[in-house]
Design an enzyme around this catalytic site. Sequence first.
Site: not given
Length: 360
Positions: A202, A136, A195, A252
């Site tokens: 969210c 990152d 799915c 998930c």
Amino acid sequence: MNLRALEQNLHDWAQELGFQQLGISDIDLQQHEKLLERWLALERHGEMGWMARHGRRRSRPAALIPGTCSVVSVRMDYFPPRAANAEQVLQSPSLAYISRYALGRDYHKLLRKRLQALANRMRDEVGDFGYRVFVDSAPVLEKALAHKAGLGWIGKHTNVLNKRAGSWFFLGEIYTDLPLSPTAIVAPTNHCGTCTACMDVCPTRAIVAPYELDARLCISYLTIELAGPIPVHLRPLIGNRVYGCDDCQLFCPWNKFAQATAEDDFSPRHRLDEATLIELFSWTDEQFLERTAGSPIRRIGYERWLRNLAVALGNAPTTSAIVQCLEARLPDLPELPAEHARWALAQHNRGKAPTPAHAP
């Protein structure tokens, strides 16, 4: 120079250094470049100007580091095994929810140190070569590279998913001028199927379509990247999430295969996995600096930390303790968190609006 032997050694060395998987990819990211440019054109990156600042160097590794012809990608599990249950914290509005990746030590330094150790072993094996280590720390399409290296596929929530490890892992890369053979000639197949769990759960509907995230709606963006006020209409949807959001990962189905980390550095510090909103809102500037030393939370600064906590306090059930906490701190707050604290008090004074139908 025996590059084939090096490639085999890389996998063994990665395991020894605490990485759960290593893969190698080429540098052709044309497909992902088009997706990135469309995302930027739609301004879905919000105030993250650095996403557009480097042009195509983000999607063209050799343009960023001349001579690059291969990328070594690694992943490291980070889900802390001894943290308070994430779903229970989310369902306890008086507690502060902090994204699981940020409960312990900042991963950037740990991964970068391990990647540098891996690069050192490569140099010992083949002699001097050109490389750069990234965690990152530069314009890098790390998820696209991880996908091409065989570490997983990019799910509908735009995180990398692995069939045997879910998505609770960090990524890191070594750009190199060594002509290494790609690990996966064909990148992993997408296994999201029909799915839509991540999209359905969210809180702000930030996953606007399968594989498309509007960062301007994402709670992680709102609580970490956004520097100014959080839009008023989104504040009630944030709930008790004060640093980041994990909902798309928590729910998930593939994360039933996720493995807890063995790294003690990722274990919760200062009870951040189950601290109360009032407790954290009472921290002084000095306490914030002391208790977030070595933590990724430090980067948002004290004012944004208080801003986020004020929103969460405004979303919590009305109690005299919460109202007194907000009123007591309000006179001394900087303007950014003060405005959010006034909003929070207004929520309690007028009574809570009904929870939005699409909030979990």
